[in-house]
Design a protein around this motif. Structure first.
Motif, PDB file in Angstrom:
ATOM      1  N   VAL A   1       0.828  -1.201   0.000  1.00  0.00           N
ATOM      2  CA  VAL A   1       0.000   0.000   0.000  1.00  0.00           C
ATOM      3  C   VAL A   1       0.864   1.253   0.000  1.00  0.00           C
ATOM      4  O   VAL A   1       2.062   1.209   0.298  1.00  0.00           O
ATOM      5  CB  VAL A   1      -0.962   0.025   1.218  1.00  0.00           C
ATOM      6  CG1 VAL A   1      -1.813  -1.234   1.245  1.00  0.00           C
ATOM      7  CG2 VAL A   1      -0.198   0.197   2.526  1.00  0.00           C
ATOM      8  N   GLU A   2       0.225   2.383  -0.321  1.00  0.00           N
ATOM      9  CA  GLU A   2       0.908   3.676  -0.295  1.00  0.00           C
ATOM     10  C   GLU A   2       0.002   4.721   0.343  1.00  0.00           C
ATOM     11  O   GLU A   2      -1.226   4.669   0.194  1.00  0.00           O
ATOM     12  CB  GLU A   2       1.300   4.101  -1.713  1.00  0.00           C
ATOM     13  CG  GLU A   2       0.124   4.177  -2.679  1.00  0.00           C
ATOM     14  CD  GLU A   2       0.557   4.310  -4.122  1.00  0.00           C
ATOM     15  OE1 GLU A   2       1.775   4.446  -4.365  1.00  0.00           O
ATOM     16  OE2 GLU A   2      -0.315   4.285  -5.013  1.00  0.00           O
ATOM     17  N   LEU A   3       0.609   5.637   1.079  1.00  0.00           N
ATOM     18  CA  LEU A   3      -0.143   6.722   1.710  1.00  0.00           C
ATOM     19  C   LEU A   3      -0.548   7.733   0.645  1.00  0.00           C
ATOM     20  O   LEU A   3       0.284   8.187  -0.140  1.00  0.00           O
ATOM     21  CB  LEU A   3       0.729   7.401   2.774  1.00  0.00           C
ATOM     22  CG  LEU A   3       0.108   8.572   3.538  1.00  0.00           C
ATOM     23  CD1 LEU A   3      -0.991   8.073   4.465  1.00  0.00           C
ATOM     24  CD2 LEU A   3       1.187   9.306   4.345  1.00  0.00           C
ATOM     25  N   VAL A   4      -1.836   8.070   0.616  1.00  0.00           N
ATOM     26  CA  VAL A   4      -2.305   9.045  -0.379  1.00  0.00           C
ATOM     27  C   VAL A   4      -2.827  10.327   0.257  1.00  0.00           C
ATOM     28  O   VAL A   4      -2.941  11.348  -0.415  1.00  0.00           O
ATOM     29  CB  VAL A   4      -3.399   8.440  -1.289  1.00  0.00           C
ATOM     30  CG1 VAL A   4      -2.816   7.316  -2.126  1.00  0.00           C
ATOM     31  CG2 VAL A   4      -4.593   7.943  -0.486  1.00  0.00           C
TER      32      VAL A   4
ATOM     33  N   ARG B   1      -3.821   3.541  -0.147  1.00  0.00           N
ATOM     34  CA  ARG B   1      -4.309   2.940  -1.393  1.00  0.00           C
ATOM     35  C   ARG B   1      -3.467   1.718  -1.728  1.00  0.00           C
ATOM     36  O   ARG B   1      -2.235   1.733  -1.581  1.00  0.00           O
ATOM     37  CB  ARG B   1      -4.211   3.960  -2.533  1.00  0.00           C
ATOM     38  CG  ARG B   1      -4.628   3.449  -3.898  1.00  0.00           C
ATOM     39  CD  ARG B   1      -4.431   4.537  -4.961  1.00  0.00           C
ATOM     40  NE  ARG B   1      -4.798   4.065  -6.285  1.00  0.00           N
ATOM     41  CZ  ARG B   1      -3.981   3.383  -7.088  1.00  0.00           C
ATOM     42  NH1 ARG B   1      -2.746   3.097  -6.682  1.00  0.00           N
ATOM     43  NH2 ARG B   1      -4.396   2.990  -8.271  1.00  0.00           N
ATOM     44  N   VAL B   2      -4.121   0.633  -2.168  1.00  0.00           N
ATOM     45  CA  VAL B   2      -3.402  -0.556  -2.596  1.00  0.00           C
ATOM     46  C   VAL B   2      -2.723  -0.274  -3.932  1.00  0.00           C
ATOM     47  O   VAL B   2      -3.353   0.214  -4.877  1.00  0.00           O
ATOM     48  CB  VAL B   2      -4.354  -1.764  -2.734  1.00  0.00           C
ATOM     49  CG1 VAL B   2      -3.578  -2.995  -3.212  1.00  0.00           C
ATOM     50  CG2 VAL B   2      -5.041  -2.048  -1.404  1.00  0.00           C
TER      51      VAL B   2
ATOM     52  N   GLY C   1      -5.912  -0.693  -6.128  1.00  0.00           N
ATOM     53  CA  GLY C   1      -6.593   0.585  -6.269  1.00  0.00           C
ATOM     54  C   GLY C   1      -7.584   0.897  -5.167  1.00  0.00           C
ATOM     55  O   GLY C   1      -8.017   2.057  -5.023  1.00  0.00           O
ATOM     56  N   LYS C   2      -7.956  -0.094  -4.366  1.00  0.00           N
ATOM     57  CA  LYS C   2      -8.899   0.140  -3.279  1.00  0.00           C
ATOM     58  C   LYS C   2      -8.243   0.995  -2.185  1.00  0.00           C
ATOM     59  O   LYS C   2      -7.034   0.900  -1.945  1.00  0.00           O
ATOM     60  CB  LYS C   2      -9.364  -1.185  -2.670  1.00  0.00           C
ATOM     61  CG  LYS C   2     -10.205  -2.043  -3.605  1.00  0.00           C
ATOM     62  CD  LYS C   2     -11.579  -1.413  -3.821  1.00  0.00           C
ATOM     63  CE  LYS C   2     -12.488  -2.323  -4.644  1.00  0.00           C
ATOM     64  NZ  LYS C   2     -12.912  -3.504  -3.891  1.00  0.00           N
ATOM     65  N   GLU C   3      -9.048   1.815  -1.511  1.00  0.00           N
ATOM     66  CA  GLU C   3      -8.526   2.717  -0.486  1.00  0.00           C
ATOM     67  C   GLU C   3      -9.202   2.467   0.858  1.00  0.00           C
ATOM     68  O   GLU C   3     -10.390   2.092   0.905  1.00  0.00           O
ATOM     69  CB  GLU C   3      -8.730   4.175  -0.902  1.00  0.00           C
ATOM     70  CG  GLU C   3      -7.932   4.554  -2.151  1.00  0.00           C
ATOM     71  CD  GLU C   3      -8.091   6.010  -2.536  1.00  0.00           C
ATOM     72  OE1 GLU C   3      -7.222   6.526  -3.263  1.00  0.00           O
ATOM     73  OE2 GLU C   3      -9.098   6.635  -2.121  1.00  0.00           O
ATOM     74  N   PHE C   4      -8.443   2.671   1.914  1.00  0.00           N
ATOM     75  CA  PHE C   4      -8.993   2.522   3.261  1.00  0.00           C
ATOM     76  C   PHE C   4      -8.487   3.646   4.149  1.00  0.00           C
ATOM     77  O   PHE C   4      -7.455   4.272   3.880  1.00  0.00           O
ATOM     78  CB  PHE C   4      -8.639   1.155   3.856  1.00  0.00           C
ATOM     79  CG  PHE C   4      -7.162   0.889   4.021  1.00  0.00           C
ATOM     80  CD1 PHE C   4      -6.485   1.267   5.175  1.00  0.00           C
ATOM     81  CD2 PHE C   4      -6.461   0.226   3.015  1.00  0.00           C
ATOM     82  CE1 PHE C   4      -5.129   1.001   5.327  1.00  0.00           C
ATOM     83  CE2 PHE C   4      -5.099  -0.042   3.164  1.00  0.00           C
ATOM     84  CZ  PHE C   4      -4.439   0.346   4.325  1.00  0.00           C
TER      85      PHE C   4
END
Length: 350
Positions: free
Chosen positions: A239-242, A254-255, A268-271
């Motif tokens: 994942v990466e911090l957006v 975000r994945v 592409g999914k976000e949490f």
């Protein structure tokens, strides 16, 4: 909840790195032990994936070069398998979470910690990672109290833990949930055991177990769960911090588009993080029935060496795309740790 979690962090203390030589000579001029020909290292499901094969192999290669022993890796798909392996002597070493170590030590007190990764300071003072409670980004506003995030609305939801033997994927989050809700009249008798299963008359409507931190995160992002517990270090490679600040409530992740399994199905999914709690770092442990004192000392010297600390396949630089076990931001390394350092996690079960 805050008092107990702050207590956990406050009890972290530093210990001194120790090392010495043993018998026979290694490539570095040190002595080798004659106690075993092969060392078996057990890995939890979180570290058993193909994305960490090179890191596991690199650690094994270093140990082989410095001790003369052959290293075999025992990967697992279940926490209990790794815990039982080190406790019953089928494995000689293991990389376990604090709770997993405590469970193995309870089964066999010959299981003892060897080294633990430090924090950026190079000491145990900041040797922590983070337990997350996360929700899908689009649902995040449902978990706010005014402008701040709160966990009040997790009650009645479909919830995913990692394993009940996981420190950051069960022990710490379940303790935090119980501490928070037991202050409310409706839940004053709530216990961690009440969180193990879901149902109409339970705290959660449904409880799932991901089997690994990656699995728990995927439970959330595939909409099998509405809230999930998992840790930062086990999903950082995917994942990466957006938006927001890393490891802070409100942060959005975000994945990655090229994420490896099991995240390849939810790219592409976000949490969003709704709760973040520091947790004591995970140790490498040994079974001292299997490994004599000479080899123990030698393994300590190898694992806490500069060669390991500066190996970019073990401690991965921040700008690297390599999927490694630990991040190198400043002075992170492996250093000796004693059993008492894990007492704050033991306290969570009392």
């Amino acid at each position: 909840m805050k008092k107990k979690l702050l207590f956990l962090v406050a009890l972290i203390f530093a210990v001194v790195v120790a090392g010495c030589s043993s018998s026979d000579t290694s490539s570095s001029g040190e002595k080798k032990s004659d106690s075993k020909d092969t060392l078996t290292i057990a890995w939890l499901p979180n570290e058993s994936g193909s994305d960490l094969t090179e890191t596991r192999d690199e650690i094994g290669k270093i140990i082989e070069e410095e001790t003369g022993k052959k290293v075999e890796h025992q990967t697992t798909t279940d926490y209990i398998v790794a815990i039982e392996a080190i406790a019953n002597g089928n494995a000689d070493m293991a990389f376990l979470g604090a709770q997993g170590y405590i469970e193995a030590n309870n089964k066999n007190d010959k299981v003892q910690p060897l080294v633990v990764p430090t924090g950026p300071s190079g000491t145990l003072e900041d040797a922590v990672y983070h337990s997350w409670l996360a929700v899908e980004k689009d649902n995040a506003d449902n978990y706010k109290d005014g402008s701040d995030f709160a966990i009040d609305n997790i009650q009645g939801k479909k919830f995913s833990f990692v394993s009940n033997s996981s420190t950051s994927g069960f022990k710490v989050p379940s303790t935090g949930i119980v501490d928070y809700f037991s202050e409310k009249d409706d839940f004053k008798d709530l216990t961690a055991e009440d969180l193990l299963e879901g149902g109409d008359d339970k705290f959660f409507s449904e409880v799932l177990y991901g089997g690994s931190h990656q699995g728990s995160a995927v439970n959330l992002l595939s909409q099998k769960a509405e809230v999930a517990a998992f840790c930062d270090t086990c999903v950082n490679n995917y994942v990466e911090l957006v938006e927001g600040e890393e490891n802070k409530a409100g942060a959005i992740y975000r994945v990655k588009d090229d994420a490896a399994e099991p995240f390849n199905t939810v790219t592409g999914k976000e949490f969003t993080l709704i709760s973040v709690t520091p947790v004591l770092n995970a140790p490498f442990v040994i079974n001292t029935d299997n490994i004599d004192e000479d080899l123990q000392k030698q393994l300590l010297e190898v694992m806490s060496s500069d060669d390991v600390a500066n190996n970019e396949k073990v401690f991965v630089p921040e700008d690297s795309e390599f999927s490694g076990l630990f991040k190198k931001t400043e002075d992170e390394r492996l250093i000796e740790v004693e059993d008492a350092w894990f007492d704050p996690i033991r306290e969570l079960s009392k």
